[in-house]
Write an enzyme that holds these catalytic residues in place. Structure first.
Site, short mmCIF file in Angstrom:
data_model
loop_
_atom_site.label_atom_id
_atom_site.label_comp_id
_atom_site.label_asym_id
_atom_site.label_seq_id
_atom_site.Cartn_x
_atom_site.Cartn_y
_atom_site.Cartn_z
N HIS A 23 -6.54 -5.80 -1.55
CA HIS A 23 -5.55 -4.75 -1.34
C HIS A 23 -4.48 -5.29 -0.39
CE1 HIS A 23 -3.97 -0.67 -1.22
NE2 HIS A 23 -3.96 -0.70 0.10
N SER A 42 0.84 -1.20 0.00
CA SER A 42 0.00 0.00 0.00
C SER A 42 0.88 1.26 0.00
CB SER A 42 -0.97 -0.03 1.18
OG SER A 42 -1.96 0.97 1.06
N ASP A 80 -8.30 -3.06 -7.35
CA ASP A 80 -7.79 -2.81 -5.99
C ASP A 80 -8.89 -2.18 -5.13
OD1 ASP A 80 -4.96 -2.29 -4.39
OD2 ASP A 80 -6.48 -0.78 -3.97
#
Length: 412
Positions: A352, A185, A283
């Site tokens: 994610h 991330s 995502d």
């Protein structure tokens, strides 16, 4: 007789439920065993250099030492956790473990890419594995000398990166045969933005590559036609003084908009160091925050769709498929498809961050693209056993995707 049959069926159903529950418990126990706890290291010496978290506390990392054939191999993994774009959000953040090392857990379970288990992580299990904690809110790019006494916030993410790498070099990484900079991330974005610098800080004899997990955030408009994510990243860059620490090979090409180099589709174009992208074309963070952020969805028409793609209307699914097309175009324009040194695993799961959880990295429940799981794809690419450019079909084609958004799991 009918009562006996009914009783037997009830017993059989109860037994099946019990066996299912037992299997779930055993799976959880197995995954917990996989994530062996690793203690925290606080870099007290870094404070004197101004390399501190938002609240002025020292930076920190967790370090599991390598062994055997992996003793001179290193993985430095950058933690994720979003960004803070103004004083108010940074003040809130500094009251959490994403802004203060004083609030961080002292033990952290290593799993997925950081796992020490040979069976589930055969290519990297015995490497030196480091998880760098994230407490600056800028993907480790900030560096503002002045501290306003009114809020006492420190914007020093880049100094944290430099201090931790210097510390690891002194602890043996200067002798590395192999080294990987990875992240998830916001940490996955950091692994892109700092990849070439990481390469430059290591000996020329070291084989250096990078891995970005869910870090390829795209420059796209939201459902209202607004530029929410562009404005957001511009605010982050301005507040943290990030531009000077973004890749110069990118900022020198962006004219009056160097802050756009926060977007990988621009930064990756001029990268020199090999990098691998693990990302979903759907995502979940990007769909929730880039495509359909709450500010662009005042009527909350996207609320249920964002929670579960099965609840999207046909019109919403078309918008989401268009977003996938934009994502793939950004990947292509960045040169990933045609690069001999870059690799990718782009699945169609609503997910994610996937390399830091054993269940998505390498397990019976891991997503499969082209008959390959993420762990094998990354290993094949790193060791150059084969070129890896895995691209999934479009949603909802892949039955190996988790039934729920993997963002709800533990990110490494």
């Amino acid at each position: 007789m009918d009562k006996l049959v009914l009783h037997g069926r009830m017993m059989s159903a109860a037994l099946r439920q019990w066996l299912c529950l037992l299997a779930c418990v055993l799976t959880i126990i197995s995954l917990k065993a996989e994530g062996a706890s690793v203690g925290i290291t606080f870099l007290q010496d870094a404070v004197a250099k101004g390399a501190v978290c938002l609240d002025g506390s020292p930076p920190a990392y967790h370090f599991d030492q390598g062994s055997g054939t992996g003793v001179n191999n290193w993985i430095v993994h950058m933690e994720g956790g979003g960004w803070c774009e103004d004083v108010a959000t940074c003040l809130t953040r500094k009251k959490t473990d994403l802004g203060s090392s004083n609030l961080m857990v002292k033990q952290f379970g290593f799993s997925g890419l950081l796992s020490s288990q040979q069976k589930s992580n055969p290519d990297f299990y015995n490497w030196n594995r480091i998880k760098v904690r994230y407490c600056d809110g800028s993907s480790f790019t900030g560096d503002v000398e002045a501290v306003n006494p009114a809020d006492n916030l420190f914007f020093r993410g880049n100094r944290i990166f430099e201090a931790i790498i210097a510390d690891l070099l002194a602890k043996g990484m200067k002798n590395a045969n192999n080294a990987i900079l990875s992240g998830c991330s916001a940490g996955g974005l950091a692994s892109i933005l700092h990849c070439d610098r990481f390469r430059a800080l290591l000996p020329s004899t070291t084989k250096v590559k990078c891995i970005s997990d869910a870090g390829f955030f795209i420059h796209a408009k939201d459902v209202s036609g607004g530029q929410q994510i562009e404005n957001f990243y511009s605010q982050v860059a301005k507040l943290h003084g990030s531009v000077k620490n973004l890749p110069a090979s990118c900022t020198s090409r962006m004219g009056t908009r160097p802050e756009l180099c926060f977007f990988p589709q621009y930064a990756v174009q001029t990268m020199q160091t090999p990098i691998f992208f693990v990302n979903s074309a759907y995502d979940s963070w990007q769909i929730k925050n880039i495509l359909a952020p709450s500010a662009a969805d005042k009527g909350k028409a996207w609320k249920n769709c964002k929670l579960d793609l099965k609840k999207c209307t046909p019109e919403q699914l078309k918008v989401i498929q268009d977003f996938r097309d934009q994502f793939l175009l950004a990947i292509n324009n960045a040169g990933v498809q045609n690069s001999s040194s870059m690799g990718m695993f782009i699945d169609s799961c609503y997910a994610h961050c996937q390399i830091g959880k054993q269940i998505t990295w390498s397990s019976d429940s891991s997503p499969v693209v082209g008959n390959t799981k993420i762990a094998k794809a990354v290993g094949d690419w790193y060791y150059e056993r084969s070129a890896v450019k895995k691209l999934d079909c479009s949603y909802p084609c892949n039955p190996t995707c988790p039934a729920v958004d993997s963002e709800s799991g533990l990110d490494v």
